[in-house]
Design a protein around this motif. Sequence first.
Motif, PDB file in Angstrom:
ATOM      1  N   ASP A 322      67.178  22.533  56.790  1.00 58.80           N
ATOM      2  CA  ASP A 322      66.738  21.557  57.791  1.00 58.80           C
ATOM      3  C   ASP A 322      67.867  20.994  58.645  1.00 58.80           C
ATOM      4  O   ASP A 322      67.605  20.301  59.636  1.00 58.80           O
ATOM      5  N   LEU A 323      69.115  21.258  58.283  1.00 60.86           N
ATOM      6  CA  LEU A 323      70.228  20.630  58.988  1.00 60.86           C
ATOM      7  C   LEU A 323      70.234  20.974  60.477  1.00 60.86           C
ATOM      8  O   LEU A 323      70.457  20.111  61.326  1.00 60.86           O
ATOM      9  N   SER A 324      69.995  22.225  60.788  1.00 65.08           N
ATOM     10  CA  SER A 324      69.993  22.621  62.199  1.00 65.08           C
ATOM     11  C   SER A 324      68.846  21.969  62.953  1.00 65.08           C
ATOM     12  O   SER A 324      68.982  21.628  64.136  1.00 65.08           O
ATOM     13  N   VAL A 325      67.715  21.813  62.293  1.00 69.42           N
ATOM     14  CA  VAL A 325      66.561  21.163  62.927  1.00 69.42           C
ATOM     15  C   VAL A 325      66.878  19.709  63.241  1.00 69.42           C
ATOM     16  O   VAL A 325      66.645  19.218  64.359  1.00 69.42           O
ATOM     17  N   TRP A 326      67.434  18.991  62.288  1.00 67.81           N
ATOM     18  CA  TRP A 326      67.735  17.570  62.481  1.00 67.81           C
ATOM     19  C   TRP A 326      68.723  17.348  63.621  1.00 67.81           C
ATOM     20  O   TRP A 326      68.614  16.371  64.354  1.00 67.81           O
ATOM     21  N   THR A 327      69.696  18.239  63.752  1.00 70.45           N
ATOM     22  CA  THR A 327      70.748  18.044  64.754  1.00 70.45           C
ATOM     23  C   THR A 327      70.443  18.735  66.085  1.00 70.45           C
ATOM     24  O   THR A 327      71.278  18.728  66.989  1.00 70.45           O
ATOM     25  N   GLY A 328      69.263  19.340  66.210  1.00 66.85           N
ATOM     26  CA  GLY A 328      68.846  19.933  67.475  1.00 66.85           C
ATOM     27  C   GLY A 328      69.340  21.332  67.727  1.00 66.85           C
ATOM     28  O   GLY A 328      69.353  21.783  68.878  1.00 66.85           O
ATOM     29  N   ASN A 329      69.711  22.062  66.666  1.00 66.48           N
ATOM     30  CA  ASN A 329      70.291  23.392  66.817  1.00 66.48           C
ATOM     31  C   ASN A 329      69.437  24.499  66.216  1.00 66.48           C
ATOM     32  O   ASN A 329      69.940  25.589  65.937  1.00 66.48           O
ATOM     33  N   ALA A 330      68.154  24.239  66.008  1.00 62.98           N
ATOM     34  CA  ALA A 330      67.259  25.247  65.447  1.00 62.98           C
ATOM     35  C   ALA A 330      66.857  26.264  66.515  1.00 62.98           C
ATOM     36  O   ALA A 330      66.971  26.013  67.719  1.00 62.98           O
ATOM     37  N   GLU A 331      66.372  27.401  66.069  1.00 62.70           N
ATOM     38  CA  GLU A 331      66.118  28.522  66.971  1.00 62.70           C
ATOM     39  C   GLU A 331      65.117  28.200  68.076  1.00 62.70           C
ATOM     40  O   GLU A 331      65.167  28.766  69.168  1.00 62.70           O
ATOM     41  N   ASN A 332      64.187  27.277  67.814  1.00 62.12           N
ATOM     42  CA  ASN A 332      63.167  26.946  68.802  1.00 62.12           C
ATOM     43  C   ASN A 332      63.470  25.668  69.582  1.00 62.12           C
ATOM     44  O   ASN A 332      62.623  25.162  70.311  1.00 62.12           O
ATOM     45  N   GLN A 333      64.687  25.135  69.426  1.00 64.18           N
ATOM     46  CA  GLN A 333      65.060  23.909  70.114  1.00 64.18           C
ATOM     47  C   GLN A 333      65.943  24.220  71.323  1.00 64.18           C
ATOM     48  O   GLN A 333      66.444  25.333  71.493  1.00 64.18           O
ATOM     49  N   THR A 334      66.150  23.217  72.150  1.00 65.20           N
ATOM     50  CA  THR A 334      66.747  23.432  73.469  1.00 65.20           C
ATOM     51  C   THR A 334      68.106  24.096  73.417  1.00 65.20           C
ATOM     52  O   THR A 334      68.400  25.016  74.203  1.00 65.20           O
ATOM     53  N   PHE A 335      68.990  23.669  72.498  1.00 64.80           N
ATOM     54  CA  PHE A 335      70.355  24.190  72.489  1.00 64.80           C
ATOM     55  C   PHE A 335      70.405  25.688  72.222  1.00 64.80           C
ATOM     56  O   PHE A 335      71.402  26.340  72.531  1.00 64.80           O
ATOM     57  N   CYS A 336      69.354  26.242  71.641  1.00 70.66           N
ATOM     58  CA  CYS A 336      69.337  27.675  71.340  1.00 70.66           C
ATOM     59  C   CYS A 336      68.678  28.512  72.437  1.00 70.66           C
ATOM     60  O   CYS A 336      68.685  29.740  72.345  1.00 70.66           O
ATOM     61  N   GLN A 337      68.111  27.879  73.447  1.00 72.33           N
ATOM     62  CA  GLN A 337      67.352  28.623  74.443  1.00 72.33           C
ATOM     63  C   GLN A 337      68.248  29.158  75.554  1.00 72.33           C
ATOM     64  O   GLN A 337      69.258  28.545  75.912  1.00 72.33           O
ATOM     65  N   LYS A 338      67.843  30.274  76.111  1.00 73.14           N
ATOM     66  CA  LYS A 338      68.509  30.857  77.276  1.00 73.14           C
ATOM     67  C   LYS A 338      67.684  30.471  78.495  1.00 73.14           C
ATOM     68  O   LYS A 338      66.749  31.166  78.887  1.00 73.14           O
ATOM     69  N   LEU A 339      68.042  29.324  79.077  1.00 72.80           N
ATOM     70  CA  LEU A 339      67.231  28.694  80.111  1.00 72.80           C
ATOM     71  C   LEU A 339      67.812  28.872  81.508  1.00 72.80           C
ATOM     72  O   LEU A 339      67.369  28.217  82.458  1.00 72.80           O
ATOM     73  N   GLY A 340      68.803  29.733  81.638  1.00 68.59           N
ATOM     74  CA  GLY A 340      69.404  29.955  82.938  1.00 68.59           C
ATOM     75  C   GLY A 340      70.425  28.913  83.334  1.00 68.59           C
ATOM     76  O   GLY A 340      70.740  28.752  84.515  1.00 68.59           O
TER      77      GLY A 340
END
Length: 493
Positions: A322-340
């Motif tokens: 859960d650590l990545s989820v809590w800190t906003g670094n999970a695969e489906n969260q913004t920091f992991c997205q390729k948003l251009g």
Amino acid sequence: MSKFSLRNMAGAMWAATSLANAVCGSAVELAARLSPDAKVYGPNDSNFASVTARWSTYSAPGFAFSVEVATEQDVAETVKFANENNTPYLAVNNGHGAIITVGKMQEGIQIHMRGLNSVKIADDGKTADFGGGILAKEVIDGLWAKNKQTVTGNCHCVSLAGPGLGGGHGMLQGRHGLISDNFVSLKLVTADGTITKVDKDHELWWAMQGAGHNFGIVTSITSKIYDTNRPLWAYASFIFTGDKVEELYTNINEKLLKDGNQEVDIINYSYFTMDPTVDPVNPVIMFFILQENAVLVDEKFTAPFTALGPATSAAGAGDYRDLSVWTGNAENQTFCQKLGFAAMRYPVELQVYNVPAMRETYDTFTAGLQSTPALGFSVVLFEGYSTQGVHAVPAPSTAYPFRESNLLVSPVMLFQEDTPELAETANALGTQLREIIHKASGEPNLRVYVNYALGNEGPEAWYGAEQWRQDKLKTLKSKYDPEGKFSFFAPIA
């Protein structure tokens, strides 16, 4: 598209220009040398944009085609083919390397490693073999199913090999050291296309633990793994407004960092960011305390921060996953997205927070975002992992140079890359923020975590200013990669 269908359709797809025909012909020729499950994608293929998409658009590499490898031998064959045709190449896992030096690679071959994502635990349960294209979440989940874990980065979407070749910070480093400290052996394809095993008896072993991007393409990793004896984690999160900067970072210094003696089961993690729900005008400070082997973060850690009067606070519990989820670094969260977005990072490693400099950093960041709202997605990241496992490894024993550091700081300029002027403004702000932080540290030399590097800092900042380190790396580079085939990511020279 499979390599076989590529052969049949190449003329129809790329007959428009002589250049396109040359690209197609090369791709078809290479495809014939690869395993049946390998794939080759050209610019007109419907999958090309997705397989070459990157987390940051700024100074991105340019590819004539992309090879999705399925075997270790596919990597070797692609390197040999590229060498024969005097074509540059770059190994890519998930496209999160944002260093500007990769932008020098144009009209080359992307060696897409994601097909090499296996996990195999040894019979003794002490090591595991990982494919060279595996991502952190795949490592975490694959081991967790067998009640095991190892050090990875905190971002689900980043690979194991990429960060590990530059050392590799992570949530478990207080217990077990850096990602690279857990390497037992590596299989890599060197500049001549040879598949080589590198372990403690190989002269490249030292260099692969901190400067490894310069020496080959890792096709598999054998790493130490550990029983999940402390699976539970808890978090306490706070959002502070900008008036709390001094008190917050004084408390972090005194109550958590403790002159480099932060408890092994505690991590502090914060960042400056815009959150209009709390403050529509100024950045806020998002702050986390993470505690291992707990269902509630101990009050002795949280009380000093609660007393500051946060705008909001929250707490919860779960496990390591859960650590990545809590800190906003999970695969489906913004920091992991390729948003251009373009992403420009300005890292610096520290011993302690200089509190007046933190105020200046906050105020400068605030002024920058207010004068250029297009930079409003930017953040200034402060990572305070526990360090016992990192400090325990003798500094001269690996190429990773900054074992004494306690903090990893990184302003990250995020923006839609629409004009050169905006990129120049972003660079000026990021550079200014880093200069404030570095100057206040009192360190004579800039210390830059190579995996976060912007790319203009140079080898001494990435790999240590000691002359012996620079000499050793250059000697190895001249022996194993004399033509600089692997010089697109933080080159040694």
